[in-house]
Enzyme design. Structure first.
Site, short mmCIF file in Angstrom:
data_model
loop_
_atom_site.label_atom_id
_atom_site.label_comp_id
_atom_site.label_asym_id
_atom_site.label_seq_id
_atom_site.Cartn_x
_atom_site.Cartn_y
_atom_site.Cartn_z
N GLU A 116 0.39 -1.59 0.08
CA GLU A 116 -0.26 -0.09 0.43
C GLU A 116 0.83 1.18 0.07
O GLU A 116 2.19 1.07 0.91
CB GLU A 116 -0.59 -0.26 1.20
N TYR A 176 -6.43 -9.54 11.43
CA TYR A 176 -5.29 -8.71 12.15
C TYR A 176 -5.07 -9.46 13.33
O TYR A 176 -6.27 -9.54 14.58
CB TYR A 176 -5.68 -7.21 12.04
N GLN A 195 2.16 -5.71 5.48
CA GLN A 195 2.49 -6.19 4.28
C GLN A 195 3.93 -6.24 3.50
O GLN A 195 4.51 -6.74 5.07
CB GLN A 195 2.35 -4.37 3.74
N ASN A 225 -12.30 -1.42 -0.81
CA ASN A 225 -12.06 -1.84 0.67
C ASN A 225 -12.34 -1.60 1.87
O ASN A 225 -12.42 -0.53 2.03
CB ASN A 225 -10.47 -1.41 0.39
N GLU A 226 -12.45 -2.98 2.58
CA GLU A 226 -13.15 -2.86 4.11
C GLU A 226 -14.78 -1.22 3.66
O GLU A 226 -14.61 -0.06 4.78
CB GLU A 226 -12.26 -1.44 4.53
N GLU A 234 -6.20 -9.40 3.61
CA GLU A 234 -4.79 -8.67 4.33
C GLU A 234 -5.20 -9.39 5.78
O GLU A 234 -6.07 -10.12 6.10
CB GLU A 234 -5.88 -6.89 4.61
O1 AHR Z 1 -3.24 -2.68 6.34
C1 AHR Z 1 -3.17 -1.72 7.09
C2 AHR Z 1 -4.55 -1.00 6.60
O2 AHR Z 1 -5.74 -1.82 7.54
C3 AHR Z 1 -5.26 -1.10 5.67
O3 AHR Z 1 -4.68 -0.07 4.46
C4 AHR Z 1 -6.78 -1.03 5.43
O4 AHR Z 1 -7.22 -1.92 4.52
C5 AHR Z 1 -6.40 -2.09 6.95
O5 AHR Z 1 -8.28 -1.36 8.05
#
Ligand code: AHR
Length: 516
Positions: free
Chosen positions: A47, A261, A367, A194-195, A318
């Protein structure tokens, strides 16, 4: 004796109380193939965020840092070794603010814009469509382009796809040629938002589903391309989103995403450190990373209702551990170190996605360079490979292989009143009959013996490769001063007897074995 039993259709394992002196046993049915493990599970996410692109991948041709056409040569070579199968770009949250026209044409004529989501820094747009797509070509990776749904229009999106993919005589294809690229790149994967429930527009699922269908209508297949259209999914256990989007739009999508995450600490405001942590943060990180299994299964259950034929994929686009930022760093740059713990989190996450490879055909670690759970860190002209990099290196053996059916009895690893399995693994078979094993000992303190009993096969040849990743501490890291503190080493603590393979795994280690 307390026994925790986990069963799934394809894999099953029992966890034994740790006081038992029993070994771990894994039965591998070498003649029972469950699903294909796509190499795209091993994809990356890059990103426009902090030094993920600028400084990390792109330094420009005039930089003192050794580069190949503007790309850091050290990073390029390290990624080439990993055989990176795909890269998702330009975001993330950045994608829903990105105007692709800012990133084409002569670099010195491109506008300065503001990266409002990530630190309010100036984005000089020197890394744009050509720079990204040429980079993926140099790596032999598939580009995955995330479209701007939050603040963009269907027309802008459609024009971008035409610019990248059309081989005929249109103005946009000719503009691409004027900008130095004759042949279209043939982008095969497009993310539509995205999201979209958060930074991508704060939508509810019904509204997003309508918008998705509107945008998806204009994702045209130019010049023989067949684009895989990926809808924005939610994260963790937000199943209601998947439910609604599948109900309203499953006929128009090829995949829906899931983000997960791992937060080792207490909460998003106290995520825990990436360095100098003890067993508490280690254990909690591992325990929470294991929840990916439950979340994938939950989203799959919803998808099964609307798509029993499994036409639609679940792309975990992600994933990774997200810690507190390194002290002194710009909090908007999401910089963190990467330890042996994080490598083990990568190993179990990849095992879980391999296990669900009937629906999970693509995933992207968040990432690639310098951001969150990066496989590579850079500082000026220096570069290091993180422990997570080495897990990606080991797991290449599973690319495009068949997942084998297994059953197991696994000892437990307890800490702070919680219990998790001490072992995670994947067993796969290559086209040429080779069997590939990756086995992780999550126990921070104890060696684990594992007995693997192969069924459905008359005889096993030899263990042709054995590699291990481990270190002194779960918090061990590679630094610019000591870049090889956590690296792969040869591993020979295994014994083959007929169709039984016995392996002794040191505490906190990932082992890869191939059997010819
Ligand atoms: O990876 C960082 C961020 O995490 C991304 O931009 C977003 O999609 C997510 O919230």
């Amino acid at each position: 004796m307390k026994k925790i039993v986990c069963l799934s259709i394809f894999l099953s394992f029992f966890i034994l109380a740790s006081s038992q002196a029993q070994n771990n046993k894994i039965v591998i049915n070498a003649d029972q193939e469950v699903s294909t493990i796509s190499r795209h599970i091993y994809g990356h996410f890059a990103e426009h965020l902090g030094e993920g692109i600028y400084g990390g991948v792109w330094v420009g041709e005039d930089s003192d840092i050794p580069n190949t056409n503007g790309y850091r040569t050290d990073v390029l070579e390290a990624l080439q070794h990993l055989e990176v199968p795909n890269i998702r770009w330009p975001g993330g949250c950045f994608a829903d603010e990105y105007n692709w026209r800012d990133g084409i044409g002569p670099i010195d004529e491109r506008p300065n814009t503001i990266n409002t989501h990530w630190g309010m820094v100036i984005e000089d747009n020197s890394f744009g469509t050509h720079e990204f797509l040429n980079f993926t070509e140099m790596l032999g990776a598939e580009p995955v382009v995330a479209m701007n749904v939050g603040s963009g229009t269907p027309r802008e999106m459609q024009n971008w796809i035409e610019y990248m993919n059309y081989d005929g005589d249109s103005d946009l294809a000719n503009l691409r040629r004027e900008n130095g690229r004759d042949e279209p790149w043939g982008v095969n994967y497009v993310g539509i938002g995205n999201e979209s429930w958060g930074c991508g527009g704060n939508m509810d699922p019904a509204y997003y589903s309508d918008l998705y269908k509107r945008f998806a209508t204009y994702v045209r297949d130019y010049s023989g391309n067949e684009i895989t259209r990926v809808a924005s999914g939610y994260s963790n256990e937000q199943y209601y989103w998947t439910d609604k989007v599948m109900e309203e739009a499953s006929h128009m999508l090829d995949a829906i995403s899931l983000h997960y995450y791992t937060i080792a600490g207490e909460s998003w405001t106290n995520k825990g450190a990436s360095v100098n942590f003890g067993e508490d943060l280690y254990f909690d990180g591992i325990r929470k990373a294991l929840r990916l299994d439950e979340f994938i299964q939950g989203h799959k259950n919803r998808m099964d209702e609307y798509d029993p034929e499994e036409r639609v994929g679940l792309f975990v686009d992600e994933w990774g551990i997200w810690t507190d930022p390194l002290p002194g760093s710009n909090p908007g740059f999401l910089q963190q170190q990467n330890s042996l713990r994080d490598a083990l989190i990568a190993a179990i996450s990849l095992d879980i996605m391999n296990k669900h490879s009937d629906r999970v055909w693509m995933a992207n670690i968040a990432q690639m360079v310098n951001v969150l759970q990066a496989v590579i860190l850079t500082e000026g002209d220096q570069m290091i490979k993180t422990p997570t990099y080495h897990v990606f290196d080991l797991y290449r053996v599973h690319f495009d292989t068949e997942l084998l059916q297994t059953n197991s009895t696994i000892t437990s690893y307890g800490h702070g009143g919680e219990v998790i399995p001490s072992i995670s693994y994947t067993a796969s078979k290559s086209d040429d009959g080779r069997i590939n094993l990756t086995i992780t000992n999550l126990d921070a303190d104890n060696t684990q013996d594992v007995e693997l009993d192969f069924r459905g096969i008359d005889h096993l040849g030899t263990v042709s490769t054995g590699m291990i990743l481990t270190a002194d501490e779960v918090s061990s890291i590679n630094t610019f001063e000591d870049p090889e503190n956590v690296i792969l080493q040869d591993f020979s603590d295994h014994e083959l007897d007929g169709t039984t393979l016995s392996v002794t795994l040191p505490s906190k280690s990932v082992v890869m074995l191939t059997i010819e």
